[in-house]
Write a protein that holds these residues in place. Structure first.
Motif, mmCIF file in Angstrom:
data_model
loop_
_atom_site.group_PDB
_atom_site.id
_atom_site.type_symbol
_atom_site.label_atom_id
_atom_site.label_comp_id
_atom_site.label_asym_id
_atom_site.label_seq_id
_atom_site.Cartn_x
_atom_site.Cartn_y
_atom_site.Cartn_z
ATOM 1 N N PRO A 286 17.806 -2.741 63.002
ATOM 2 C CA PRO A 286 18.594 -2.496 62.879
ATOM 3 C C PRO A 286 17.880 -1.519 61.160
ATOM 4 O O PRO A 286 18.390 -1.515 60.536
ATOM 5 C CB PRO A 286 20.065 -2.949 62.457
ATOM 6 N N PHE A 287 16.938 -2.738 60.616
ATOM 7 C CA PHE A 287 15.936 -2.506 59.653
ATOM 8 C C PHE A 287 15.679 -1.650 60.080
ATOM 9 O O PHE A 287 14.022 -1.121 60.390
ATOM 10 C CB PHE A 287 15.399 -3.707 59.323
ATOM 11 N N GLU A 288 15.849 0.170 59.275
ATOM 12 C CA GLU A 288 15.241 1.453 59.160
ATOM 13 C C GLU A 288 13.811 1.011 58.587
ATOM 14 O O GLU A 288 13.891 1.116 57.487
ATOM 15 C CB GLU A 288 16.534 2.165 58.755
ATOM 16 N N PRO A 324 13.591 4.350 64.303
ATOM 17 C CA PRO A 324 12.920 4.912 63.109
ATOM 18 C C PRO A 324 13.371 6.271 62.857
ATOM 19 O O PRO A 324 13.269 6.795 63.230
ATOM 20 C CB PRO A 324 11.530 4.846 62.271
ATOM 21 N N TYR A 325 13.005 7.138 61.137
ATOM 22 C CA TYR A 325 13.698 7.787 60.404
ATOM 23 C C TYR A 325 12.201 8.922 60.440
ATOM 24 O O TYR A 325 11.100 7.898 59.864
ATOM 25 C CB TYR A 325 14.831 8.209 60.162
ATOM 26 N N LEU A 326 12.492 9.865 61.321
ATOM 27 C CA LEU A 326 11.271 11.103 60.499
ATOM 28 C C LEU A 326 11.701 11.549 59.180
ATOM 29 O O LEU A 326 12.573 12.021 59.231
ATOM 30 C CB LEU A 326 10.953 12.539 61.670
ATOM 31 N N LEU A 348 3.714 -0.102 64.912
ATOM 32 C CA LEU A 348 5.525 -0.530 65.667
ATOM 33 C C LEU A 348 5.472 -0.428 66.429
ATOM 34 O O LEU A 348 5.702 -2.019 66.798
ATOM 35 C CB LEU A 348 6.262 0.029 65.239
ATOM 36 N N ALA A 349 4.474 -0.255 67.986
ATOM 37 C CA ALA A 349 4.387 -0.696 68.907
ATOM 38 C C ALA A 349 3.580 -2.519 68.692
ATOM 39 O O ALA A 349 4.230 -3.310 69.734
ATOM 40 C CB ALA A 349 3.388 -0.077 69.808
ATOM 41 N N LYS A 350 2.435 -2.424 67.432
ATOM 42 C CA LYS A 350 1.915 -3.332 68.060
ATOM 43 C C LYS A 350 2.601 -4.236 67.167
ATOM 44 O O LYS A 350 2.199 -5.548 67.724
ATOM 45 C CB LYS A 350 0.076 -3.176 66.760
ATOM 46 N N SER A 351 3.603 -4.320 66.778
ATOM 47 C CA SER A 351 4.465 -5.250 65.890
ATOM 48 C C SER A 351 5.508 -6.401 67.172
ATOM 49 O O SER A 351 6.134 -7.300 66.771
ATOM 50 C CB SER A 351 5.118 -4.979 64.971
ATOM 51 N N GLY A 352 5.197 -5.587 68.102
ATOM 52 C CA GLY A 352 5.563 -6.235 69.100
ATOM 53 C C GLY A 352 6.809 -5.420 70.028
ATOM 54 O O GLY A 352 7.773 -5.704 71.196
ATOM 55 N N VAL A 353 7.463 -4.233 69.525
ATOM 56 C CA VAL A 353 8.402 -3.284 69.545
ATOM 57 C C VAL A 353 7.970 -2.992 70.711
ATOM 58 O O VAL A 353 7.200 -2.649 71.280
ATOM 59 C CB VAL A 353 8.968 -2.390 68.835
ATOM 60 N N GLY A 354 9.346 -2.828 71.761
ATOM 61 C CA GLY A 354 9.028 -2.202 73.288
ATOM 62 C C GLY A 354 9.348 -0.593 73.526
ATOM 63 O O GLY A 354 9.284 -0.250 74.470
ATOM 64 N N ILE A 355 10.951 -0.734 72.709
ATOM 65 C CA ILE A 355 11.436 0.840 72.303
ATOM 66 C C ILE A 355 11.266 1.016 71.258
ATOM 67 O O ILE A 355 11.758 1.166 70.549
ATOM 68 C CB ILE A 355 12.781 0.529 73.022
ATOM 69 N N ILE A 356 10.954 2.052 71.228
ATOM 70 C CA ILE A 356 11.289 3.121 70.042
ATOM 71 C C ILE A 356 11.851 4.470 70.002
ATOM 72 O O ILE A 356 11.009 5.461 70.931
ATOM 73 C CB ILE A 356 9.273 3.610 69.836
ATOM 74 N N ALA A 357 12.511 4.585 69.281
ATOM 75 C CA ALA A 357 13.202 5.703 69.895
ATOM 76 C C ALA A 357 13.220 6.184 68.112
ATOM 77 O O ALA A 357 14.836 6.065 67.765
ATOM 78 C CB ALA A 357 15.060 5.120 70.073
ATOM 79 N N PRO A 358 12.303 6.914 68.436
ATOM 80 C CA PRO A 358 12.472 7.776 66.603
ATOM 81 C C PRO A 358 13.431 8.747 66.206
ATOM 82 O O PRO A 358 14.471 9.751 67.194
ATOM 83 C CB PRO A 358 11.300 8.662 66.770
ATOM 84 N N LEU A 423 8.306 5.854 74.879
ATOM 85 C CA LEU A 423 9.485 6.229 73.774
ATOM 86 C C LEU A 423 10.044 6.924 74.382
ATOM 87 O O LEU A 423 11.044 7.714 75.216
ATOM 88 C CB LEU A 423 8.231 7.899 73.442
ATOM 89 N N TRP A 424 11.595 6.818 73.373
ATOM 90 C CA TRP A 424 12.766 7.456 73.525
ATOM 91 C C TRP A 424 12.613 8.580 72.259
ATOM 92 O O TRP A 424 12.178 8.303 71.621
ATOM 93 C CB TRP A 424 13.836 5.705 73.296
ATOM 94 N N ALA A 425 13.718 9.134 72.753
ATOM 95 C CA ALA A 425 14.143 10.622 71.640
ATOM 96 C C ALA A 425 16.151 9.783 71.175
ATOM 97 O O ALA A 425 16.825 10.142 71.906
ATOM 98 C CB ALA A 425 14.091 11.562 72.130
ATOM 99 N N ASN A 426 16.156 9.772 70.029
ATOM 100 C CA ASN A 426 17.329 9.392 69.598
ATOM 101 C C ASN A 426 17.870 10.635 68.656
ATOM 102 O O ASN A 426 17.507 11.380 66.980
ATOM 103 C CB ASN A 426 17.379 8.492 68.446
ATOM 104 N N VAL A 427 18.778 11.920 69.097
ATOM 105 C CA VAL A 427 18.872 12.626 68.809
ATOM 106 C C VAL A 427 20.088 12.264 67.893
ATOM 107 O O VAL A 427 21.152 12.538 68.559
ATOM 108 C CB VAL A 427 19.702 13.598 69.909
ATOM 109 N N GLU A 428 20.147 12.853 66.222
ATOM 110 C CA GLU A 428 21.212 12.933 65.560
ATOM 111 C C GLU A 428 22.440 14.044 66.070
ATOM 112 O O GLU A 428 22.403 14.985 65.913
ATOM 113 C CB GLU A 428 21.096 12.800 64.230
ATOM 114 N N SER A 429 23.326 13.291 66.346
ATOM 115 C CA SER A 429 25.110 14.142 66.687
ATOM 116 C C SER A 429 25.742 14.210 65.678
ATOM 117 O O SER A 429 26.990 14.275 66.147
ATOM 118 C CB SER A 429 25.298 13.275 68.435
ATOM 119 N N PHE A 430 24.918 14.889 64.628
ATOM 120 C CA PHE A 430 25.784 15.529 62.855
ATOM 121 C C PHE A 430 25.104 16.739 62.680
ATOM 122 O O PHE A 430 23.730 16.702 63.092
ATOM 123 C CB PHE A 430 26.262 14.035 62.693
ATOM 124 N N GLU A 431 25.831 16.959 61.214
ATOM 125 C CA GLU A 431 25.313 17.330 60.840
ATOM 126 C C GLU A 431 25.089 17.191 59.588
ATOM 127 O O GLU A 431 25.702 16.841 58.657
ATOM 128 C CB GLU A 431 25.902 19.038 60.630
#
Length: 588
Positions: A286-288, A324-326, A348-358, A423-431
């Motif tokens: 959870p550390f963003e 992470p955020y863009l 990020l991938a080289k730190s051992g992350v298996g799923i990156i969902a920007p 690579l996943w996509a985290n689609v933000e569901s707010f304005e």
């Protein structure tokens, strides 16, 4: 020989000519058997075993799923046991198979006369029921060796309840029941070594005290049971690292040893209790962080790597998910180009992350949804509080599509190098803001399904899964609630990609997206249009998000002038049109 160049959101920078991609003129032969699924699709997920589920919170439907493109959602902790049950039922009904839980952080605290203080210097009421816990811990250490002492004190709050796997040294560590809470006392070495000899009587030492304020019943056990029931995989949160007081966007390396020990203890307990649970999908980091080239030298990645190594040791095969955020804004010094973000993906991938969902960062207004031919268009009014009244090209380095495309290129390279990363996509569901915010704190407000569909279209063929932050409260607030908009319009087609292909020597176009099993493909360009029935529908043989299919129609591209932009849409048999048409261009 003519070629179709399809520019779907290519980053067009002011001083650089548009980059074009020449697409092949031959379409692979269609086959009747399903293609190889993506890594996300191939995972063994829990499956509902009955049509209904009844408990003290009511009767819950387990059938009648209407699949939406988003298949995973963040959820927040809840003190009401029925809230999660209702949320997982609704997520299941929307076709969701993944929930990601927001968690809590490890905190360094000061102590006065054995009382734990808040950051503001007040006595923390969360630990008043355990008022003697600190003094008793130091007494027990000194009884083992008069030279022992507590050097640093940490607290960790949670709504979970742990088993004996949490303790390394039961003679010094213990469970303390006080009031309505259960406390766990851990005595650890500051360097994170976590010595298994538990020799506190030899050489005198300075130790860290970790005091965990927990619950009488285990929320994670209940959440995993619900996951088994509704066919949903759960990603519990790792403990959040303490932040650097000089740079709050970074983890504080001074506390890495203690964080490492707490993470190890939690993973050992989870391994003893949940190792074989199908509903335990992995763990959420959870550390963003902001995605960018500066990640390569960010000390927070050391924290990531330490925690991720422990998860791999204790629960091999359970991936780490980060989101992470863009920030694509040109007017801020920390705005990053798509190429810079792609380098952050590699780090990020080289730190051992298996799923990156920007995060697509459209909800925060840090990135926009636009096509290359819309760079001179005025930005969506909902983005103006963040970037002002301006054009997309002036406001942003690129569109969300540009960023996901560049990250997918790096992801493919990493897979070829032997890294297991999705690579996943985290689609933000707010304005960014609203007159009626969805949360008690903050200004973020409700969005609508049309905007959500457009954001999904921008993820293209580049991601293996689409998830969203978050179900509670952004899908449940307002009238109508976003979840109700989705339920009432779930079968609307969403096109994400288009390429020129041929079949049996016949020129045509292949469109990829959701709910494209039948209906028509529409093409509109200056001076012409065409609507063609879908004749071939198949599952793509690439690692794309679950639910994506390909639809092919014959089309004579010679009737489209070179250099013009063509809008490619989809219309369902019921007459529903894709909210966001693809923008493609023909060139030599």
């Amino acid at each position: 020989m003519r070629w179709l160049t399809v520019l779907l959101g290519a980053a067009i920078l002011a001083a650089i000519a548009a980059v074009v991609v020449v697409l092949p003129d031959n379409r692979p032969t269609a086959v009747d058997t399903p293609s190889t699924p993506s890594a996300s699709q191939a995972k063994s997920l829990p499956q509902p075993t009955t049509k209904e589920y009844t408990d003290d919170c009511g009767t819950f439907e387990l059938q009648g799923v209407k699949k939406y493109a988003i298949t995973g959602y963040w959820i927040t902790p809840s003190s009401n046991p029925c809230t999660w049950r209702h949320q997982l039922e609704e997520i299941h009904q929307a076709g969701g198979d993944t929930v990601i839980r927001i968690g809590y952080g490890l905190q360094y605290r000061t102590v006065t006369d054995g009382r734990i203080l808040t950051k503001d210097g007040e006595v923390d009421p969360r630990y008043t029921d355990c008022e003697d816990c600190w003094n008793q811990a130091e007494q027990d250490l000194k009884a083992a060796n008069p030279g022992n002492r507590i050097g640093r004190t940490y607290v960790y709050r949670t709504d979970e309840h742990f088993g004996p796997g949490l303790f390394r040294c039961p003679g010094m560590e213990r469970t303390i029941e006080a009031g309505k809470r259960v406390y766990y006392r851990l005595i650890t070495a500051p360097d994170g070594s976590d010595d298994s000899t538990c020799d506190f009587s030899g050489k005198a030492g300075t130790y860290d005290l970790i005091l965990i304020a927990a619950a009488a019943e285990d929320s994670l056990e209940k959440l995993l049971e619900l996951g088994d029931t509704f066919g949903v995989q759960v990603f519990p949160s790792l403990p959040v690292a303490p932040r650097d007081p000089k740079a709050s966007t970074r983890a504080n390396p001074e506390h890495l040893g203690t964080l490492t020990t707490l993470t190890r203890r939690l993973m050992q307990d989870y391994g003893a209790r949940f190792k074989d649970r199908a509903s335990l999908g992995g763990f959420y980091q959870p550390f963003e962080l902001q995605m960018g080239a500066t990640l390569v030298n960010n000390p927070t990645l050391q924290v990531y790597a330490e925690q991720h190594d422990i998860v791999e040791q204790e629960l091999p095969g359970k991936p780490i998910l980060v989101s992470p955020y863009l920030d694509a804004r040109k007017r801020v010094p920390f705005g990053q180009t798509p190429k810079q973000v792609a380098e952050g993906f590699r780090a990020l991938a080289k730190s051992g992350v298996g799923i990156i969902a920007p995060q697509d960062s459209r909800g925060t207004g840090k990135v926009g949804l636009f096509w290359p031919d819309q760079r001179d268009d005025e930005v969506d009014k909902r983005l103006q509080p963040l970037v002002g009244v301006t054009t997309y090209g002036t406001a942003y380095h690129g569109s969300t599509r540009d960023y996901y495309r560049e990250m997918s290129v790096v992801r493919d390279q990493l897979v070829d190098e032997g890294y297991e990363v999705e690579l996943w996509a985290n689609v933000e569901s707010f304005e960014p803001s609203a007159t009626q915010p969805c949360q008690p704190q903050g200004s973020r407000g409700k969005t609508d399904k049309a905007r959500l569909d457009a954001a999904i279209a921008m993820t293209g063929r580049y991601v293996q899964k689409v998830v969203s932050y978050m179900w509670s409260d952004f899908f449940t607030c307002g009238e109508p609630a976003l979840k109700d908009e989705v339920a009432g319009d779930v079968d609307r087609p969403i096109a994400v990609d288009a390429i020129r292909t041929s079949s049996a020597g016949q020129d045509g176009i292949e469109v990829r997206g959701y709910h494209l099993d039948s209906g028509t493909i529409t093409l509109n360009w200056p001076g012409g249009s065409s609507e063609l029935p879908i004749t071939v529908s198949d599952v793509p043989n690439e690692a794309m998000a679950e639910g994506i299919v390909t639809a092919w129609v014959p089309f004579d591209w010679s009737q489209v002038p070179y250099g013009v932009w063509v809008k490619v849409g989809v219309r369902s048999p019921a007459g529903k049109e894709a909210t966001e048409p693809l923008h493609v261009r023909v060139s030599v």
